[in-house]
Design a protein around this motif. Sequence first.
Motif, PDB file in Angstrom:
ATOM      1  N   LYS A 123     100.236  43.322 147.545  1.00  0.00           N
ATOM      2  CA  LYS A 123      99.809  43.767 148.877  1.00  0.00           C
ATOM      3  C   LYS A 123      98.309  44.069 148.887  1.00  0.00           C
ATOM      4  O   LYS A 123      97.590  43.692 149.823  1.00  0.00           O
ATOM      5  CB  LYS A 123     100.591  45.010 149.292  1.00  0.00           C
ATOM      6  N   ILE A 124      97.835  44.724 147.818  1.00  0.00           N
ATOM      7  CA  ILE A 124      96.414  45.065 147.744  1.00  0.00           C
ATOM      8  C   ILE A 124      95.558  43.804 147.763  1.00  0.00           C
ATOM      9  O   ILE A 124      94.586  43.689 148.513  1.00  0.00           O
ATOM     10  CB  ILE A 124      96.132  45.886 146.464  1.00  0.00           C
ATOM     11  N   PHE A 125      95.935  42.813 146.952  1.00  0.00           N
ATOM     12  CA  PHE A 125      95.135  41.593 146.871  1.00  0.00           C
ATOM     13  C   PHE A 125      95.240  40.743 148.136  1.00  0.00           C
ATOM     14  O   PHE A 125      94.322  39.986 148.464  1.00  0.00           O
ATOM     15  CB  PHE A 125      95.534  40.778 145.641  1.00  0.00           C
ATOM     16  N   SER A 126      96.342  40.862 148.849  1.00  0.00           N
ATOM     17  CA  SER A 126      96.456  40.122 150.108  1.00  0.00           C
ATOM     18  C   SER A 126      95.459  40.656 151.136  1.00  0.00           C
ATOM     19  O   SER A 126      94.997  39.926 152.011  1.00  0.00           O
ATOM     20  CB  SER A 126      97.884  40.201 150.655  1.00  0.00           C
ATOM     21  N   GLU A 127      95.131  41.946 151.019  1.00  0.00           N
ATOM     22  CA  GLU A 127      94.120  42.524 151.916  1.00  0.00           C
ATOM     23  C   GLU A 127      92.744  41.939 151.609  1.00  0.00           C
ATOM     24  O   GLU A 127      91.946  41.692 152.504  1.00  0.00           O
ATOM     25  CB  GLU A 127      94.118  44.044 151.767  1.00  0.00           C
ATOM     26  N   ASP A 128      92.454  41.710 150.334  1.00  0.00           N
ATOM     27  CA  ASP A 128      91.194  41.067 149.956  1.00  0.00           C
ATOM     28  C   ASP A 128      91.130  39.643 150.498  1.00  0.00           C
ATOM     29  O   ASP A 128      90.063  39.168 150.898  1.00  0.00           O
ATOM     30  CB  ASP A 128      91.059  41.019 148.429  1.00  0.00           C
ATOM     31  N   LEU A 129      92.265  38.958 150.458  1.00  0.00           N
ATOM     32  CA  LEU A 129      92.321  37.550 150.857  1.00  0.00           C
ATOM     33  C   LEU A 129      91.761  37.359 152.260  1.00  0.00           C
ATOM     34  O   LEU A 129      90.901  36.500 152.483  1.00  0.00           O
ATOM     35  CB  LEU A 129      93.767  37.055 150.759  1.00  0.00           C
ATOM     36  N   ASP A 130      92.225  38.129 153.204  1.00  0.00           N
ATOM     37  CA  ASP A 130      91.779  37.969 154.590  1.00  0.00           C
ATOM     38  C   ASP A 130      90.284  38.243 154.713  1.00  0.00           C
ATOM     39  O   ASP A 130      89.550  37.504 155.389  1.00  0.00           O
ATOM     40  CB  ASP A 130      92.570  38.905 155.500  1.00  0.00           C
ATOM     41  N   MET A 131      89.814  39.292 154.050  1.00  0.00           N
ATOM     42  CA  MET A 131      88.400  39.631 154.116  1.00  0.00           C
ATOM     43  C   MET A 131      87.534  38.526 153.525  1.00  0.00           C
ATOM     44  O   MET A 131      86.511  38.112 154.117  1.00  0.00           O
ATOM     45  CB  MET A 131      88.134  40.945 153.373  1.00  0.00           C
ATOM     46  N   LEU A 132      87.919  38.002 152.366  1.00  0.00           N
ATOM     47  CA  LEU A 132      87.114  36.981 151.702  1.00  0.00           C
ATOM     48  C   LEU A 132      87.075  35.674 152.486  1.00  0.00           C
ATOM     49  O   LEU A 132      86.025  35.016 152.573  1.00  0.00           O
ATOM     50  CB  LEU A 132      87.660  36.732 150.293  1.00  0.00           C
ATOM     51  N   GLU A 133      88.206  35.274 153.044  1.00  0.00           N
ATOM     52  CA  GLU A 133      88.223  34.023 153.806  1.00  0.00           C
ATOM     53  C   GLU A 133      87.358  34.134 155.055  1.00  0.00           C
ATOM     54  O   GLU A 133      86.638  33.179 155.412  1.00  0.00           O
ATOM     55  CB  GLU A 133      89.653  33.641 154.160  1.00  0.00           C
ATOM     56  N   ARG A 134      87.396  35.275 155.711  1.00  0.00           N
ATOM     57  CA  ARG A 134      86.563  35.454 156.913  1.00  0.00           C
ATOM     58  C   ARG A 134      85.081  35.570 156.543  1.00  0.00           C
ATOM     59  O   ARG A 134      84.202  35.104 157.272  1.00  0.00           O
ATOM     60  CB  ARG A 134      87.031  36.671 157.702  1.00  0.00           C
ATOM     61  N   GLN A 135      84.812  36.194 155.396  1.00  0.00           N
ATOM     62  CA  GLN A 135      83.432  36.254 154.906  1.00  0.00           C
ATOM     63  C   GLN A 135      82.905  34.847 154.646  1.00  0.00           C
ATOM     64  O   GLN A 135      81.785  34.508 155.030  1.00  0.00           O
ATOM     65  CB  GLN A 135      83.375  37.080 153.618  1.00  0.00           C
ATOM     66  N   GLN A 136      83.724  34.006 153.999  1.00  0.00           N
ATOM     67  CA  GLN A 136      83.312  32.635 153.713  1.00  0.00           C
ATOM     68  C   GLN A 136      83.035  31.858 154.997  1.00  0.00           C
ATOM     69  O   GLN A 136      82.052  31.116 155.089  1.00  0.00           O
ATOM     70  CB  GLN A 136      84.398  31.922 152.899  1.00  0.00           C
ATOM     71  N   GLN A 137      83.880  32.029 155.997  1.00  0.00           N
ATOM     72  CA  GLN A 137      83.668  31.343 157.268  1.00  0.00           C
ATOM     73  C   GLN A 137      82.345  31.767 157.903  1.00  0.00           C
ATOM     74  O   GLN A 137      81.595  30.940 158.435  1.00  0.00           O
ATOM     75  CB  GLN A 137      84.831  31.647 158.217  1.00  0.00           C
ATOM     76  N   ASN A 138      82.031  33.056 157.828  1.00  0.00           N
ATOM     77  CA  ASN A 138      80.772  33.560 158.370  1.00  0.00           C
ATOM     78  C   ASN A 138      79.577  32.936 157.650  1.00  0.00           C
ATOM     79  O   ASN A 138      78.587  32.547 158.273  1.00  0.00           O
ATOM     80  CB  ASN A 138      80.712  35.081 158.225  1.00  0.00           C
ATOM     81  N   LEU A 139      79.672  32.854 156.329  1.00  0.00           N
ATOM     82  CA  LEU A 139      78.566  32.309 155.548  1.00  0.00           C
ATOM     83  C   LEU A 139      78.362  30.827 155.834  1.00  0.00           C
ATOM     84  O   LEU A 139      77.225  30.344 155.891  1.00  0.00           O
ATOM     85  CB  LEU A 139      78.828  32.539 154.056  1.00  0.00           C
ATOM     86  N   LEU A 140      79.451  30.087 156.024  1.00  0.00           N
ATOM     87  CA  LEU A 140      79.322  28.662 156.337  1.00  0.00           C
ATOM     88  C   LEU A 140      78.704  28.446 157.715  1.00  0.00           C
ATOM     89  O   LEU A 140      77.983  27.468 157.936  1.00  0.00           O
ATOM     90  CB  LEU A 140      80.699  27.992 156.260  1.00  0.00           C
TER      91      LEU A 140
END
Length: 351
Positions: free
Chosen positions: A293-310
Amino acid sequence: MFPKNAWYVACTPDEIDGKPLGRQICGEKMVIYRGVEGRVTALEDFCPHRGAPLSLGFVENGRLICGYHGLAMGCDGHTESMPGQRVRGFPKIRNFAVEERHGFIWVWPGEASEANPTLIPLLEWAESPDWAYGGGLYHIQCDYRLMIDNLMDLTHETYVHASSIGQKEIDEVPPTTRVEGQEVITERHMENIMAPPFWRMALRGNGLADDVPVDRWQICRFTPPSHVLIEVGVAHAGRGGYNAPAQYKAASIVVDFITPETETSIWYFWGMARNFQPQDAVLTDSIREGQGKIFSEDLDMLERQQQNLLRNPQRQLLKLNIDAGGVQSRRILTRLCEAEQQATSSLIASA
């Protein structure tokens, strides 16, 4: 940008039980399976006949059979046979160096001749009955370096993981970072605080009171190409913190093996190894569930961060003191990638 002449976790043994597995690692599409005598094999996922993915085939008597026309591949990448056809003159396809160790399948996506099995990290917790391990796998759409940044700066726990491992005291204690050779270590020690929910559960699992002050620690260790092992734990306050006797603490190692798939996607092998109550399977499952559950919370944040950077490639990101672990890790990776590129250029020039 990722080093290819390095060992990455490709999969776990259960993923190749009875069938080949297709996986892309560092931009290389490969098929992983158990060949002759059960030895793990990794080949280019490309049938030399018509280009079909070999991962869509099956394994028969240690040979990989293409699921399109039945061409049989040997573990060395040479074609062996095909019903009613002569195929032994077909060109060899690439085979990758691969090792099975510590409960994982490791692959070297670079030059197989340079692969040295002694470079696979020694994981004592994976070989000892005094430790228990539980983990899982996430496929995440982000640059592998963003995950390294995330793991080498745990300040985000206060906000991303507020209901499990986060607490305000993380913000109040600055981390320290040092570099030892090619290893980067970032650590934070918090004294005389109350444990957050996840660690209260761990204390109870080890038969300890969970409603008293504790000392808490986080020691993050990055080693190239993309491994982060984090010593974490809590001990009843005043008993020595990280060095407290075992009967006063609940301590574990958070295991993070980050395998690049492409420039913007990763295979993330996560887990936790602990040396308290290793025989308690229920506790192992409970910790695995909580970690998942903890790592799934990271997943959403990281994917959205990557989209922002692209979307904003021109933007320069700010660096703060808390980013030192990630910054130093990236410097090591940059040096390794540049050295590989220079070596490749030299080979081309001398050819």
